[in-house]
Scaffold this active site. Sequence first.
Site: not given
Ligand code: F6R
Length: 591
Positions: A99-100, A2, A476, A473, A28, A586, A469, A73, A492
């Site tokens: 927030n929180g 948020c 998401e 990508k 965010r 974010k 990873e 959020w 397996h």
């Molecule tokens: C995926 C992504 C998330 C972050 C994760 C940790 O593309 O961005 O999986 O990597 O939420 O975030 P940080 O690095 O800010 O602790």
Amino acid sequence: MCGIFGYVGGRTDAGKLVIDGLKNLEYRGYDSWGVACKIGTEIRMEKDIGKISTVDSSAFADACSLAIAHTRWATHGGVTKRNAHPHMSCDGTIAVVHNGIIENYAELRRELEAKGHAFQSETDTEIIPHLIEEELKSTDDFASAVRNACNRFEGRYGLLALHTLSQTLVAARTGSPLIVGGTRKDGYFIASDIPAFMDYTRTVQYLDDGEMVVTDGRSILFTDIATGEERPKREIEITWTIEEAQKGAYKHFMLKEIMEQKESITRAVNQDEEQIMTLAEAIRNAQGTFLVGCGTAGKACMAAEYFFSVIAGKHVNFAPASEFKLYHHFLTSRSLLIVVSQSGETADVLEAMKIAKSKGSKVLAIVNAKGSTIDREADYSLHINAGPERAVASTKALTGQMAVFILIAYALADKLQEGKTLLLETGAKINDMLNPRYMERIEKLAERIQRKQDLYIIGKSWNYPMAMESAIKIQEVSYIHAEGFAGGELKHGPIALIEEGTPCIALVGKDEVTTDILSNTIELKARGAFVIGVAPERYDVFDEWLKVPEGGAAQPLVNIIPIQILAYFLAVKRGKDPDMPRNLAKSVTVK
Ligand code: F6R
């Protein structure tokens, strides 16, 4: 997650200002928005679900010098207008954004309801204005009422509160970031992230956990929430430019940030060598080194297990931060925890740090956001210097994090210069690779597979975390079902999923596992897969070849880049906004 933004000072366009500022925090991720402006002795409140970018801020041009705003959020309660912040007290004099998560909200709500408070939403946040209202029955001072309320909360919060009868903005934090911008001359801005107020000021003061701040726009007082004691602060000038945080010529931040890897890897490598050697020594001497991170940052940690093992013969242990809780059995004052985070605000990572600190272990943070909570709370910090990362999908932060790990692994093997040279060469190769022809090629491939429902990625050794990873990508931003496996695991179970034409990506390097991963790729091909090979060399088994330079131990940095580009184009071709994927944020400041 948020976004929060508030202003108090000499300006008379506070409502417009806080809405415009929140638009700078759009990256965010959020699902609704709201604003409360103090106009005379009334509060004008507006809120709605949807995008703040579509809100015409000039509609908030009333003369107003104190306002708070929020992008939400959803955690407690669905995405509805009622649940959007701000929330108000029964008498409509107090407005709060938060927030929180207030973990004891159900108990507090029952207590307040018993005293006659009526609630309008399903949120945990709404108990805050009601509790402040209740506290105001025993004090005339608004800030003291906020303090007393905060002292009853369990959980995490970053909150802003205002009252119709007071020209002060009150903020408090425990666990969710809040930064104060501005000076006596400019008025004061309080936000969950700096880009909210970068158009107005570059002077910041960080609010730490357990602290609150009260300002009328001319004077400002930081205190400890529990004791009320004053907490002196230092004004810091931020050095990065607003241009660095903006899209420039690119259509999306994600694309801009992928392209920035032309330079960001080199910046990550440019570390103080003495500090790297000291940290390598700390790892050598630690009785157990643990690596934690979430999502993409977690994949950098997983890759680091291989870097430490292959380059330095050193065993380290990775756990996703959210799974670290039970590791406390292994921690002592001689353990070392290495945490990795782009934002420096991820709640699960902060929790892991708390666990380690409670056992007396030391914490090293590898972060991008300087001055973030993780950066400040760690015993040692290394900055990857990637510059602001705004797209929700992390790209340049990942390669920077892995570069720093490779550097430390080489330092641990007493070969720091060799590691540095390898990484600088890799940076230069990536610079050459990211040319328009390469981008076009991947765009065409995205065009070809955009309607597929499933996609699988395999890798081995340090390319195994990159396969995982790759899946993150693609999932998401494009919403295609994607999964990453260790190549050897296919037989397996997962190989049962392969049908004629299923797109499968093989991440290949030139190393001791090349033959193995190619055998796994042949297994896929034999079941009808459409095979996309990401490799320095073309092999017959590939239907499509995405050429990458040879990178040695830095191969995962190189191999992930075409997948980042593919994920980006898959999103665009499927009509999705890669910068703001649904349901994601974010900065994940909730556990
Ligand atoms: C995926 C992504 C998330 C972050 C994760 C940790 O593309 O961005 O999986 O990597 O939420 O975030 P940080 O690095 O800010 O602790």
